[in-house]
Enzyme design. Structure first.
Site, PDB file in Angstrom:
ATOM      1  N   GLY A   9      -4.550   6.646   6.650  1.00  0.00           N
ATOM      2  CA  GLY A   9      -4.867   7.027   8.022  1.00  0.00           C
ATOM      3  C   GLY A   9      -4.899   8.527   8.215  1.00  0.00           C
ATOM      4  O   GLY A   9      -4.799   9.305   7.270  1.00  0.00           O
ATOM      5  N   LYS A  14      -0.165   4.314   4.158  1.00  0.00           N
ATOM      6  CA  LYS A  14       0.670   3.119   4.161  1.00  0.00           C
ATOM      7  C   LYS A  14       0.221   2.204   3.030  1.00  0.00           C
ATOM      8  O   LYS A  14      -0.976   2.132   2.735  1.00  0.00           O
ATOM      9  CB  LYS A  14       0.544   2.366   5.492  1.00  0.00           C
ATOM     10  N   ASP A 101     -10.153   0.968   9.658  1.00  0.00           N
ATOM     11  CA  ASP A 101      -8.796   0.564  10.018  1.00  0.00           C
ATOM     12  C   ASP A 101      -8.794  -0.254  11.304  1.00  0.00           C
ATOM     13  O   ASP A 101      -8.059  -1.240  11.434  1.00  0.00           O
ATOM     14  CB  ASP A 101      -7.870   1.771  10.128  1.00  0.00           C
ATOM     15  N   THR A 126      -2.147   9.153  15.465  1.00  0.00           N
ATOM     16  CA  THR A 126      -2.823  10.371  15.895  1.00  0.00           C
ATOM     17  C   THR A 126      -3.775  10.042  17.036  1.00  0.00           C
ATOM     18  O   THR A 126      -3.853  10.757  18.037  1.00  0.00           O
ATOM     19  CB  THR A 126      -3.603  10.990  14.720  1.00  0.00           C
TER      20      THR A 126
END
Length: 263
Positions: A9, A14, A101, A126
């Site tokens: 990301g 992750k 995502d 973010t």
């Protein structure tokens, strides 16, 4: 069979291992500390497959490919948004322009909702993203706004007076005769900025969920993920289901990586 799931990301990387159908807890590191992932790879079991999403750009993708190659891992497969995947149909005229995502989170939310209820997939990092999938698996669109941390950073970087006052805020001082504060209103500039950004994010979510509920005449199941989710969840009124690994679960679903349900 060991499959490594990745979610690169804007702020964090992750990952989680699916070992013989069992999804292990998600791990994460800041993009500024990517070597932590390399160190984990050195201790990881042999990998049969690596699949993920990357919205962090080509530099991070090159790092991941290099790290996996040095560790003797398989070539990673990066998912991009498509017209349809796992029963969910993309609303975008150009499906590839929907963030991978967000697409993975939307697919995961619909499947975790039982594939028969409308769902909202919300990510707070973010950026704050909101995507709706109806009970028939139709993606009905989404919203993107700055996440609370980015709101605060922008406010402090683009103002002089507020930034100065926030930086000079110390321990709150109370004088006799002052009326008590009315939460969540802040008692100094730093608190006012922080709480203002969190409350804005919570109100954004509540307003949109209310609009979706009224339009569809059914309350959606709301899934929330992301590194900035916890303090916002404390402030929203809508019922929601926290799911830290929502994107990784979507990656697994799209890539047809089987994950056994917990008993």
């Amino acid at each position: 069979m060991n499959t490594l799931l990745l979610d690169a990301g804007n702020t964090r990387l992750k990952w989680a291992l699916v070992r013989d159908g069992h999804l292990e807890p998600q791990r994460a590191t800041l993009r500024s500390d990517l070597p932590a992932f390399t160190q984990w790879l050195q201790r990881a079991p042999a990998l049969d497959r690596v699949v993920g999403v990357n919205v962090a750009g080509t530099t991070v993708e090159r790092f991941l490919r290099s790290a996996l190659k040095k560790a003797g891992g398989p070539r990673p497969e990066f998912i991009t948004s498509s017209r349809e995947a796992a029963g969910v149909r993309n609303a975008y005229a150009r499906p590839e322009t929907l963030g991978a995502d967000r697409w993975a989170a939307a697919v995961a939310a619909w499947h975790r909702g039982g594939c028969y209820r409308s769902v909202c997939a919300i990510s707070i990092g973010t950026a704050l993203t909101f995507d709706l999938v109806d009970h028939d698996g139709h993606h009905r669109g989404g919203l993107i706004a700055p996440g609370p941390a980015l709101m605060q950073e922008s406010l402090l970087c683009r103002t002089a007076d507020i930034a100065t006052r926030a930086a000079s805020a110390g321990r709150p001082r109370r004088s006799r005769g002052l009326h008590p504060l009315l939460p969540p209103l802040g008692g100094d500039t730093a608190a006012a900025v922080s709480e203002g950004c969190l409350t804005t994010a919570a109100a954004f979510i509540d307003r949109t969920v209310t609009h979706v509920t009224r339009t569809l005449r059914a309350r959606p199941v709301v899934f929330i993920t992301g590194g900035g989710a916890a303090p916002v969840i404390e402030r929203i009124r809508s019922a929601c289901k926290p799911c830290d690994d929502l994107v990784l679960r979507g990656v697994a679903t799209i890539a047809e990586v089987p994950i056994r349900r917990r008993a």
